[in-house]
Motif scaffolding. Sequence first.
Motif, short mmCIF file in Angstrom:
data_model
loop_
_atom_site.label_atom_id
_atom_site.label_comp_id
_atom_site.label_asym_id
_atom_site.label_seq_id
_atom_site.Cartn_x
_atom_site.Cartn_y
_atom_site.Cartn_z
N PRO A 148 0.82 -1.21 0.00
CA PRO A 148 0.00 0.00 0.00
C PRO A 148 0.85 1.27 0.00
CG PRO A 148 0.15 -0.88 2.22
CD PRO A 148 0.88 -1.85 1.33
N ASP A 149 0.22 2.41 -0.30
CA ASP A 149 0.88 3.70 -0.10
C ASP A 149 0.72 4.12 1.36
OD1 ASP A 149 -1.73 4.69 0.14
OD2 ASP A 149 -1.70 5.72 -1.80
N ASP A 150 1.30 5.26 1.72
CA ASP A 150 1.27 5.70 3.12
C ASP A 150 -0.15 5.88 3.65
OD1 ASP A 150 4.01 5.66 3.13
OD2 ASP A 150 4.29 7.83 3.13
N THR A 151 -1.00 6.48 2.84
CA THR A 151 -2.37 6.77 3.29
C THR A 151 -3.11 5.48 3.65
OG1 THR A 151 -2.42 8.72 1.87
CG2 THR A 151 -4.54 7.92 2.68
N TYR A 152 -3.06 4.49 2.77
CA TYR A 152 -3.74 3.21 3.00
C TYR A 152 -3.06 2.44 4.13
CZ TYR A 152 -6.40 -1.03 1.74
OH TYR A 152 -7.25 -2.12 1.75
N GLY A 153 -1.72 2.43 4.11
CA GLY A 153 -0.96 1.68 5.13
C GLY A 153 -1.23 2.19 6.53
N LEU A 154 -1.20 3.51 6.70
CA LEU A 154 -1.44 4.09 8.02
C LEU A 154 -2.88 3.86 8.47
CD1 LEU A 154 0.65 7.35 7.56
CD2 LEU A 154 1.10 5.55 9.25
N ALA A 155 -3.83 3.96 7.53
CA ALA A 155 -5.24 3.79 7.88
C ALA A 155 -5.58 2.35 8.22
CB ALA A 155 -6.13 4.27 6.73
N HIS A 156 -5.01 1.39 7.51
CA HIS A 156 -5.40 -0.02 7.67
C HIS A 156 -4.43 -0.86 8.48
CE1 HIS A 156 -7.89 1.27 4.25
NE2 HIS A 156 -8.72 0.32 4.62
N GLU A 157 -3.14 -0.48 8.49
CA GLU A 157 -2.13 -1.32 9.16
C GLU A 157 -1.39 -0.58 10.27
OE1 GLU A 157 -2.22 -4.36 8.26
OE2 GLU A 157 -3.25 -4.18 6.33
N GLY A 158 -1.60 0.74 10.36
CA GLY A 158 -0.93 1.51 11.39
C GLY A 158 0.55 1.72 11.14
N GLU A 159 0.99 1.55 9.89
CA GLU A 159 2.38 1.84 9.56
C GLU A 159 2.48 2.39 8.14
OE1 GLU A 159 5.17 -1.38 9.70
OE2 GLU A 159 4.30 -2.45 8.01
N LEU A 160 3.67 2.88 7.81
CA LEU A 160 3.90 3.46 6.49
C LEU A 160 3.56 2.46 5.39
CD1 LEU A 160 7.45 5.04 7.07
CD2 LEU A 160 5.28 6.28 6.88
N GLY A 161 3.28 2.99 4.22
CA GLY A 161 3.22 2.14 3.03
C GLY A 161 4.62 1.71 2.64
N LYS A 162 4.73 1.09 1.47
CA LYS A 162 6.05 0.61 1.07
C LYS A 162 6.29 0.86 -0.41
CE LYS A 162 7.49 -3.61 2.42
NZ LYS A 162 7.98 -5.01 2.28
N THR A 163 7.09 1.88 -0.67
CA THR A 163 7.72 2.03 -1.98
C THR A 163 9.12 1.47 -1.82
OG1 THR A 163 6.41 3.88 -2.83
CG2 THR A 163 8.71 3.77 -3.54
N GLU A 164 9.58 0.71 -2.82
CA GLU A 164 10.87 0.03 -2.70
C GLU A 164 11.59 0.05 -4.04
OE1 GLU A 164 9.33 -3.72 -1.27
OE2 GLU A 164 9.45 -4.64 -3.26
N CYS A 165 12.83 -0.44 -4.03
CA CYS A 165 13.57 -0.60 -5.27
C CYS A 165 14.58 -1.72 -5.09
CB CYS A 165 14.25 0.71 -5.67
SG CYS A 165 15.42 1.33 -4.45
#
Length: 313
Positions: A98-115
């Motif tokens: 998820p992105d930050d908005t979804y991650g924080l709302a549903h999981e209580g932590e940042l989303g994850k962009t990676e490389c």
Amino acid sequence: MMEPLFLHPVMQEKIWGGTRLREEFDYVIPSETTGECWAISAHPNGVSTVVNGAFAGWGLDQLYAQHRELFGNSESPVFPLLTKILDANDWLSVQVHPDDTYGLAHEGELGKTECWYVIAADEGAEIIYGHQAQSKEDLAAQIQAGNWEDLLTRVPVKAGDFFFVPSGTMHAIGKRILILETQQSSDTTYRVYDFDRRDDQGNLRELHIQQSIDVTTIGQPANSHPDKQIIGNLATTTFVSNPFFTVYQWEVTGPVEMKKVADYYLVSVLDGQGQVTVGEQTYPLQKGQHFILPSTVTSWKFDGQLHLIASHP
């Protein structure tokens, strides 16, 4: 405190892991299915420990909480990045973050962009990088139908390749690939397909179909365009730069003097040996080491033959 912070990593066992972390980097691994080395991490699921200097024995999470001046007085409530090395002895699940908005709302932590920087890959290795669905409805229908061959985009990979994987990208690392991953400090993964694998208790692993559909972006991911510059004994490749992180490759072939352009750096030694000098102190460097150059270090010197991946928020 004018010194680099060398870190002791945390190993994570995975159903798809193997033994290359031991073979390639001489790490002590807990089993023959060790999938991840959390090299520079303050995430509660695996915290790296400082091994040198004034803060020896401190967890990176504790250091970040109590000595924010070492990290440019960052306002991020959590240490923002996580560096891993992954040994994919088998396919990882097809997943999406998820992105930050979804991650924080549903999981209580940042989303994850990676490389991903591909350290090694067997002949014929490939990844899944994106999908072919034309809309959310199309995506949901193809997932429901199990139409994986047509849905998933497969891409061949080789050592030295780099992939930017923004949140919302459907992806999977294929078998017999070794990768250095730079990511937001998050452990939220939504599995959409796991090749019908069973765990050691004989159970199918949990899938997160609705969350995956919710967060997956439509359209193929756009990879970054690396930019390489050579000055003297240093070849710098800027792989990606975005609001989450900037990632570089530093190839050192002799004495190099560097000055900081970011608050602090996360550095991994992927190959070679040499040294880094900070102030009057010189520290030996070898393959498999990971360290942070904190804000208090404004310049440093490398020497030797070194292949480094560096990043900063």
